[in-house]
Each structure stands twice: as structure tokens, then as C-alpha cells.
Write an enzyme that holds these catalytic residues in place. Sequence first.
Site, PDB file in Angstrom:
ATOM      1  N   ALA A   1      68.631 -41.152  20.571  1.00 59.33           N
ATOM      2  CA  ALA A   1      69.114 -41.685  18.967  1.00 59.33           C
ATOM      3  C   ALA A   1      68.287 -41.649  17.981  1.00 59.33           C
ATOM      4  CB  ALA A   1      68.344 -43.482  19.552  1.00 59.33           C
TER       5      ALA A   1
ATOM      6  N   VAL B   1      47.169 -42.435  18.529  1.00 58.33           N
ATOM      7  CA  VAL B   1      45.134 -42.848  18.152  1.00 58.33           C
ATOM      8  C   VAL B   1      44.760 -40.648  17.941  1.00 58.33           C
ATOM      9  CG1 VAL B   1      43.275 -43.017  18.384  1.00 58.33           C
ATOM     10  CG2 VAL B   1      44.689 -45.046  18.224  1.00 58.33           C
TER      11      VAL B   1
ATOM     12  N   GLY C   1      46.451 -38.142  17.569  1.00 56.34           N
ATOM     13  CA  GLY C   1      46.875 -37.077  18.201  1.00 56.34           C
ATOM     14  C   GLY C   1      47.056 -36.603  19.004  1.00 56.34           C
TER      15      GLY C   1
ATOM     16  N   LYS D   1      44.086 -46.953  14.011  1.00 59.82           N
ATOM     17  CA  LYS D   1      43.351 -45.913  15.415  1.00 59.82           C
ATOM     18  C   LYS D   1      42.675 -47.143  15.596  1.00 59.82           C
ATOM     19  CE  LYS D   1      45.636 -42.323  13.613  1.00 59.82           C
ATOM     20  NZ  LYS D   1      45.685 -41.174  12.472  1.00 59.82           N
TER      21      LYS D   1
END
Lengths: 437, 437
Positions: B45, B134, B136, B207
Site C-alpha cells: 500500500a 532504533v 537502523g 529511541k
Amino acid sequence: MTMKAMQVGLLGIGTVGGGTWRVLQRNAEEITRRAGRPIRITRVADRDVERARALTAGAAEVTDDAFAVVRAPDIDIVVELIGGYTLARELVLAAIEAGKHVVTANKALLAVHGNEIFARAQERGVMVAFEAAVAGGIPIIKALREGLTANRIEWVAGIINGTTNYILTQMRERGVTFAQALTEAQQLGYAEADPTFDVEGIDAAHKATLMASIAFGVPIQFERAYVEGITRIEPRDVAYAEELGYRLKLLGIAKRREGGFELRVHPTLVPADHLLANVNGAMNAVLVKGDAVGQTMFYGKGAGAEPTASAVIADLVDVTRLHTADPEHRVPHLAFQPDQVREVAALPIEECRTASYLRLAVADRPGVLAEITRVLAAEEISIAAMIQKAPACGRAEIVMTTHEACEAAMNRAIAAIETLPAVQGAVTRLRIEPLAD
Amino acid sequence: MTMKAMQVGLLGIGTVGGGTWRVLQRNAEEITRRAGRPIRITRVADRDVERARALTAGAAEVTDDAFAVVRAPDIDIVVELIGGYTLARELVLAAIEAGKHVVTANKALLAVHGNEIFARAQERGVMVAFEAAVAGGIPIIKALREGLTANRIEWVAGIINGTTNYILTQMRERGVTFAQALTEAQQLGYAEADPTFDVEGIDAAHKATLMASIAFGVPIQFERAYVEGITRIEPRDVAYAEELGYRLKLLGIAKRREGGFELRVHPTLVPADHLLANVNGAMNAVLVKGDAVGQTMFYGKGAGAEPTASAVIADLVDVTRLHTADPEHRVPHLAFQPDQVREVAALPIEECRTASYLRLAVADRPGVLAEITRVLAAEEISIAAMIQKAPACGRAEIVMTTHEACEAAMNRAIAAIETLPAVQGAVTRLRIEPLAD
């Protein structure tokens, strides 16, 4: 929380076993809150029954019969911290046979008998967890097996032996010889009385072998690892490396190549400004290059009672959390599903490719460098940098770095260089890893 | 391998979504070998249906109706990469309601609505995985939740925003101002057109909030985080920090204290010789101190299409491997069992304790330093180091570091110092973290 405790049988309550006992007691409440039920060492086997009794103070059944612990019906998980290959193998296999999950810190055992052990565990539907076998408290097995599963892992390069990293750090920082640094490391408890496994690179090779298997989905193949230790490193090589912008580390390397993978442990020049070069003392770090994630690094204490216990207990929590999952849907021991391990072999060192550092003594007369360059060129090896050190008494020292070349070609070039009349003695060769993206 | 594929519905196929699509295609074979069955994005989507169609090239059903994907009966896992709080929350809750597992990279959503989302997921027996939220590609959630479970975690300190680390690195290396560095970062794509979330520390606080919850077993409480960005950092503070042996980093910090824990994001002086100080550019790193393991560090790319995709897909593999486990025996979302989360609140910043860096302009006359020292002493704050900069035109600049003190005491001391007749203008205050064992 009233769930039944997981009952653990501990084999060996020495340094790491003692640490495991202590941390499990001290952090019992927090660990239970994470694991969902208490984890209790209820049986301990150790040759030194008196010491074990003193440590456990009545809180566990103590025996000198490790097999009795392994087979005790009330034990859910066996923790093997005895070390070595023979008895440890028998105990681990007996535990698996008895349907127990196993947690071990024994890298030597798994590097040599891992394929057998994991196959048996698979058949019996039990877990064999070994976070503590590589890089102590650093959760690198979990990172490779679960955290980086999206990636085609291109290479893994790790400082995975604290003793040698401590020695190399001392050699660099204080200019001492290997022998001096080793003696000091022994006095401080960073090196064992017989340091062979550490300084000859064997311990690092055990760990690199396990990481290679998990990273690439290949069988464990310690017998194919190239292993070279740090015993012949001279202080001047440490200094010259520095001058050329590198730092000398003992690395365990697993690198994907066309048609196979490299598996090698050797002293390695790494760029001085790379984070890995700045991992000093007895600390460990593993650098992983994945095609999606790029470079990641995992750093921490690679040895010691409590750091290793940290990994042992993390495995106990993992087993406790997941032991009810059907074996088909657990995390595979070696990251890849057992039927998806590919029979790919580690390449012989002659087929590995690295850049090199060469140091040689030559007669200080015109034309010598040209002769050496010609030999290298004949093998299609190009020079990256060169320094010539203080000629004295008609003798000079040449230090050079080359671009990447095949090991076999470099071996031929070195042999040819050593036959040149102007070259005195053997060529010192070290490998370089750029650790580049 | 003929097992049925896990079918994934992807919400949002922008940067990270596109990366997820690409990596999942490129590494399909390797990922399947690890996960035990194929993982396929079968529905996508996106508001930009054309772009989505172009990217997926017929390999997935594309729609602009995200709710239709969430509710499609053939979808096993929903990946939410839309971002934001409102629509994302509705979609994630709808997915959970429909019995789907969820993978999300949305730190803002979880920091603000995480308690609600995880509670609903628990009730419905589905997993909500958020490694990508958090740092990457760094598997830090897994490390905290599973790799370090043996430990009483004492603190977590992370460089968890690449934009600000890039800016601070440029300020240090090239002496540019914050405004200049920000403009360049925007031109290079390291900072967004509206950089507020990054430079004001909000993203890092999202984070840090999630890490605090997992580290300490407490509810998610973003609203209690202390958040201070880097917009007021001046080049001379970067330089003075350097002179004092520190480097300036934006850290997200969660630290256990008696009666609570600290949760704060602010520019922080860290020792220049610490590994964390040497994490430069847009790289991320999280340092975790556990009582057993000591300091561990996790380093890598904290943002970008493929590094973030690496974490999203690792979560997909985790869910695929473990989705058949009964919900009572999965790894708990927030590391601690849901009924074992403790209602402990983050301390107000006034009750936090840090060492400080103070810079102030004073009239260059005798006795000024004595007055300042007296004010600090009255609050029981002791000075660690002091440098006085080139007096010019009767004006001097004093830079000092203090030992650890309570924030409230330091606030009172600063207010009192600012009322001293010899002190000109406001006192610049930055916090120091020794990152010591």
C-alpha cells in the site's frame, strides 16, 4: 511468578562456572522477570568437590560425576564448562541423547566436533547454544544468526582473542618485544602458563571457524583454517606498520569469495583510523560486513568470569523462553536451516587474496629496488607504498606494502626475492586488510 | 524447500520500504535458507500507486488503501513504514486486531503509543517487532532484549541520530558553525528540509525511550524524557571540549539510579579516547554497561534504505522462525515478561546527576574566579579542570569542568553565577559523561 524453575546442571565450576553461578544468584530476580520463570543451577559436577560445595553452599547438589548430572531426570539444561575435546564431547553427546538442552562455552569442542554435535541435537530436537564460545560477553553469535539475517554476509573480521590483543597493544604502546609482553601478560593473568592456543592463533581460529559457518551457511571446518600466530612479530614491524598508517592486530577472518570462502587467522595490518584498530588491551571486537547493512561492529570483553557468564546465561534465558517451541520452528543452531547448509569448502591459503606488508634487508647499493620491483611485477603484484630505513654499514631495510594479490603469487615472489644476491636473509611478510566498504 | 511462503503486506514503499523490497528480492535465496520458508511481500500500500507499481513490477498487489492490506486474509505479517503517529497507530492496531504480526520502523509511534500497542499485541497473541526503530541496521534491540539478559543493565548511552552526529563531526573536523554544517548536511541528504526532529533531539529521545524500557523493564515513557538538541552548540565549545580531552556528541542516555532512572538526550562531552568518541559522520553506536558483561558497544549505520531494511527483514525472519511458538513462550516484546514490567518513572532532569562543562565570560580582574568557586562550593560542586582563555579588552573567558553534581544544584549555582557583577551574559552549560566502568 510461580512457574516451575528451569533446572540446570552445571559441569565445571571453575572461573566461568563460578561466574555463572554468581551472576545467576545475584541477578536472579531480573533474569526471572525476563525469562518468564526462574533458572536454577540445581546440580553441579566438578573434580574439586570441596571447592564446588564451598561455592554453592548447599544450594545445589554437588558431585564429581558429570555423567550423573547429565542423566539426572530433573535436569532440563546442561551447561558444559569443562573445556577440552574428549570428555566434553562425550558429556555433550550424552546430554543430547538424554534429551537435555545444552549450553557450552567450548569453542574448541564445537570447532572440531560441531557438525556431529549439532546434527545429533537436531535429531533429538534439543538446542545447543554457544554464545559464550565466541568473543565472551559480546552477543555476536546472536547478531550473526538472528540480527543480520537479511544480509548476504560478505566478510567477518574479528579481534577475538584478548591475550594476543593485549600483547600487541603492549608492543605498540611501549615498544616491548613479544617475549616481554607475553611474560607480563602471564604475570597479570591475561595469558596462561601455556599460551600456545592463544599466541599461535588456534583459539581465534576456533572462533573464526564457528563464525564462518554461521555467516555463510557452510559446515564447520576448523581443519581447513589457515592459522598463523603472533610469536614472530617484531617491535619494528609494529612501528613500521604505524608509520605506514596501519595498526597490527591478530584477526580471525572469514571472507566470501567466488567458489568458496577464505578462513584465516593471522597478524594483520588494519588502517589506524578504523574503529577496529582502536580496540585495545584485552578487549574483543567483531566487524561484520553485510551487503545491506554495511559495516557493523560488536565490541566488549571477550573473556573473564562474568563477561563469559553473561553469554552463558543469555543462552539459558533463550532456551528457557523458546524450549516449548516445536523444534522445526526454533532458530537454527548455525543460522541456516540444517537442510540448507551448503557443502562449500574453505579455500586453501594459496588461493586467498590479500594486500601485503613486506620487510627485507638489502645491500645498500643502486638497482636493488629495481630488482625487487621487477620480481613483483613478474607476478603482477603492484607496490602501494615504500619506505627505506636508515642505511647503516652498507645495509638498508626496505618496507613496502603491495596491493591485493593472490597468496600463491606472493609466495613465489617472496621466494624469488630471497634468491636475489642483494637481499639478505628472509623476507618478513604480513597481510593487510583495508576493511573497506 | 517447499514450505508455504510467509506473506507480507508492506505499508509504505518509500526509502525504507523500497530498500526492504529490494533486499528481500536480492537475498531471497539466502533469507529463505535462514528463515525456513520464503518471505514474500505480496501486497503493497502506498499513496503513490504508480511508483509502487513501477517498483514492484507486477510481483505484488498494489493499492492506496492501507487498511485493505492490513485486513487481507492472506497476509501473515504487516510491515508499517508509513511513519507518523495517527494513521500508523490506527493501521498497527487494526493489524493486531486482525491477528497479524507487525514489523515497524516507527520509533515515534512506539515511543508515544507503544504501551497501548504492545498490550494489544499481547492480548491478541501476535508479535510486534521493531529492530529498525532504533539505530537502523544495528541489532541493538535484540542485543538488549536477548543478548544481555544475564545482566542488571546499569546504563545505555548511544549516538542514535546520524544527522546530528554528522553535523557535530563536521563542526569538529572543519570548525564550521552549526548553521553551516546543517545546510551542508541538508544538501548531502543527511538532514531533512525540516530538521527539527533530529537537531532538537526528539528522534534520539524516541529511541532512548525504547531502549530504557527494554533495559530496565519499565513502561515506555517518552513524555518524561529530558530532551535538548544541538542547535545552540558553538564551534568554540567543540574546540574547548577537545582541549579538555573530550569530544562533543549528542547522546541518548538511560541510567539506572536509586528510586528510578534517568532518561535524557543532550549534547554530551565524552572522553576523546573512548571508542564511542571515535564514532564519526552519520554512523551510530550504542554503548551498554551491564553488571556482568561490563561495557559492550554496537556500531553501524543508523539510517538509510538498506541498513534499515536489514533490521526490518531480520524482524521478518524472527517472526517467521518463531510464529508457531505459543505466545506465552515467545521472546517478550520489551525484554521483560509483560506482567513483570515495573511502574518505575524516569526521574525529572532536576534529579539527574552529571558532571558539567561551564563556559562564561567575565571581567578580567582579580577575585572573579574566587567568587565563582565560592558559588559552586556553596552547592557542594567541585571543579575538575579549568582553562582561562585569552583576556582581551578586559574580558576573559573561563571554561571549567566540574565533578558530578545534582542538576538542581547546578541550576542554582549557574543562576547565582549569572548574578555576579563580574560575569557577563549567560553561562553555557554542557553535561559530561565519563563512560567509565
